[in-house]
Design a protein around this motif. Structure first.
Motif, PDB file in Angstrom:
ATOM      1  N   PRO A 185       1.098   8.363  -1.160  1.00 49.10           N
ATOM      2  CA  PRO A 185       0.361   8.571  -2.422  1.00 49.10           C
ATOM      3  C   PRO A 185       0.991   9.667  -3.274  1.00 49.10           C
ATOM      4  O   PRO A 185       0.734   9.751  -4.482  1.00 49.10           O
ATOM      5  N   THR A 212      -0.627   3.801  -2.496  1.00 50.00           N
ATOM      6  CA  THR A 212      -2.027   4.172  -2.228  1.00 50.00           C
ATOM      7  C   THR A 212      -2.209   4.854  -0.872  1.00 50.00           C
ATOM      8  O   THR A 212      -3.020   5.758  -0.743  1.00 50.00           O
ATOM      9  N   ASP A 225       0.820  -1.219   0.000  1.00 47.92           N
ATOM     10  CA  ASP A 225       0.000   0.000   0.000  1.00 47.92           C
ATOM     11  C   ASP A 225       0.854   1.270   0.000  1.00 47.92           C
ATOM     12  O   ASP A 225       0.427   2.300   0.482  1.00 47.92           O
ATOM     13  N   VAL A 233       0.525  13.050 -12.374  1.00 50.56           N
ATOM     14  CA  VAL A 233      -0.918  12.890 -12.591  1.00 50.56           C
ATOM     15  C   VAL A 233      -1.631  13.505 -11.398  1.00 50.56           C
ATOM     16  O   VAL A 233      -1.259  13.257 -10.263  1.00 50.56           O
ATOM     17  N   VAL A 240      -3.782  -3.311  -4.024  1.00 57.06           N
ATOM     18  CA  VAL A 240      -4.392  -2.832  -5.260  1.00 57.06           C
ATOM     19  C   VAL A 240      -3.430  -1.817  -5.889  1.00 57.06           C
ATOM     20  O   VAL A 240      -2.739  -1.088  -5.163  1.00 57.06           O
ATOM     21  N   ALA A 241      -3.386  -1.806  -7.213  1.00 60.16           N
ATOM     22  CA  ALA A 241      -2.479  -0.860  -7.877  1.00 60.16           C
ATOM     23  C   ALA A 241      -3.012   0.555  -7.747  1.00 60.16           C
ATOM     24  O   ALA A 241      -4.223   0.787  -7.889  1.00 60.16           O
ATOM     25  N   ALA A 242      -2.138   1.500  -7.453  1.00 58.36           N
ATOM     26  CA  ALA A 242      -2.538   2.914  -7.446  1.00 58.36           C
ATOM     27  C   ALA A 242      -2.927   3.282  -8.875  1.00 58.36           C
ATOM     28  O   ALA A 242      -2.409   2.712  -9.837  1.00 58.36           O
ATOM     29  N   ARG A 243      -3.805   4.244  -8.997  1.00 52.93           N
ATOM     30  CA  ARG A 243      -4.299   4.664 -10.316  1.00 52.93           C
ATOM     31  C   ARG A 243      -3.151   5.080 -11.240  1.00 52.93           C
ATOM     32  O   ARG A 243      -3.176   4.841 -12.443  1.00 52.93           O
ATOM     33  N   ASP A 244      -2.134   5.685 -10.648  1.00 51.80           N
ATOM     34  CA  ASP A 244      -1.024   6.186 -11.455  1.00 51.80           C
ATOM     35  C   ASP A 244       0.214   5.286 -11.392  1.00 51.80           C
ATOM     36  O   ASP A 244       1.326   5.730 -11.692  1.00 51.80           O
ATOM     37  N   LYS A 268       5.626   5.235  -9.183  1.00 49.47           N
ATOM     38  CA  LYS A 268       4.981   4.076  -8.562  1.00 49.47           C
ATOM     39  C   LYS A 268       5.016   2.899  -9.528  1.00 49.47           C
ATOM     40  O   LYS A 268       4.643   3.052 -10.692  1.00 49.47           O
TER      41      LYS A 268
END
Ligand code: DC
Length: 211
Positions: A120, A116, A113, A210, A175-179, A125
């Motif tokens: 963040p 995330t 994490d 981003v 879970v993969a971060a959006r970026d 990443k």
């Protein structure tokens, strides 16, 4: 510069994170080791890793425990995955990880994490994955090199169970971060995976963040 490297067990994220740290001259933190220390301490205390109170008490592990070779075992990995489900445990370990990430000059952290929750704001990443088969084979060779007796089937079953627990927990699931940049290492040799990771970070540094 903060570099976040997340992914499941035995995906190659630890090797990649260490290599990125050496390449960019940054300090590195293996955050899984902190959860492993909590799991191990809980066992030493005779506590139940599924019990939030016992797991939280184990967060006060002595620093010397981080050097215990037993932390690297599959059994301790399973305990770590169980204690990591408790939000109180995650909160107790947050400050240490966040402080490491935000130290002057930056850092590389690997875990589940980092991109995330812990950092963040990381400039780069990576989300490192590999098939269960490839990961089980790697872990099997590693364990045998250390003289540990365990079958490939047992490792594959343990990996699958841990993946499921890490992905389905409510607090900070894997879970993969959006970026995050995805990197599948199933078919890559060690040096190829490292080169791909360095290239991905360099490409990211050339791009605007981003938002
Ligand atoms: O990366 P590892 O196999 O050493 O991690 C052991 C367990 O610790 C993993 O199954 C889940 C937990 N963990 C976590 O919840 N968050 C992290 N940042 C790192 C590890």
């Amino acid at each position: 510069m903060i570099i976040a490297v997340d992914g499941p067990t035995a995906s190659g994220k630890g090797t990649i994170a260490k290599a990125l740290a050496a390449h960019f001259g940054l300090p590195h933190l293996d955050t899984g080791l902190l959860y492993r220390a909590v799991g191990r301490q809980c066992l030493l205390d005779g506590g139940d890793p599924d019990d939030a109170v016992a797991a939280l008490a184990a967060c006060a592990f002595p620093e010397s425990l981080l050097l215990d070779p037993e932390l690297r075992s599959e059994a301790t990995g399973g305990l770590a995955s169980r204690v990591s489900v408790h939000p109180t445990v995650r909160r107790a370990l947050y400050e240490r990880q966040h402080a490491f990430a935000t130290q002057p000059g930056g850092a590389v952290l690997d875990g589940r994490d980092i991109g995330t929750v812990i950092a963040p704001e990381a400039e780069a990443k990576l989300f490192v994955t590999a098939s269960v088969e490839a990961r089980a084979k790697r872990r099997y060779l590693e364990m045998h090199a250390q003289g540990r007796e365990i079958t490939l089937e047992a490792i594959a079953a343990d990996l699958a169970a841990r993946d499921e627990r890490d992905r389905s927990r409510k607090d900070a699931p894997l879970v993969a971060a959006r970026d995050a940049v995805p990197l599948d290492t199933s078919e890559l040799k060690r040096e190829e995976a490292i080169a791909a990771a360095i290239a991905a970070v360099e490409a990211r540094l050339d791009q605007p963040a981003v938002t």
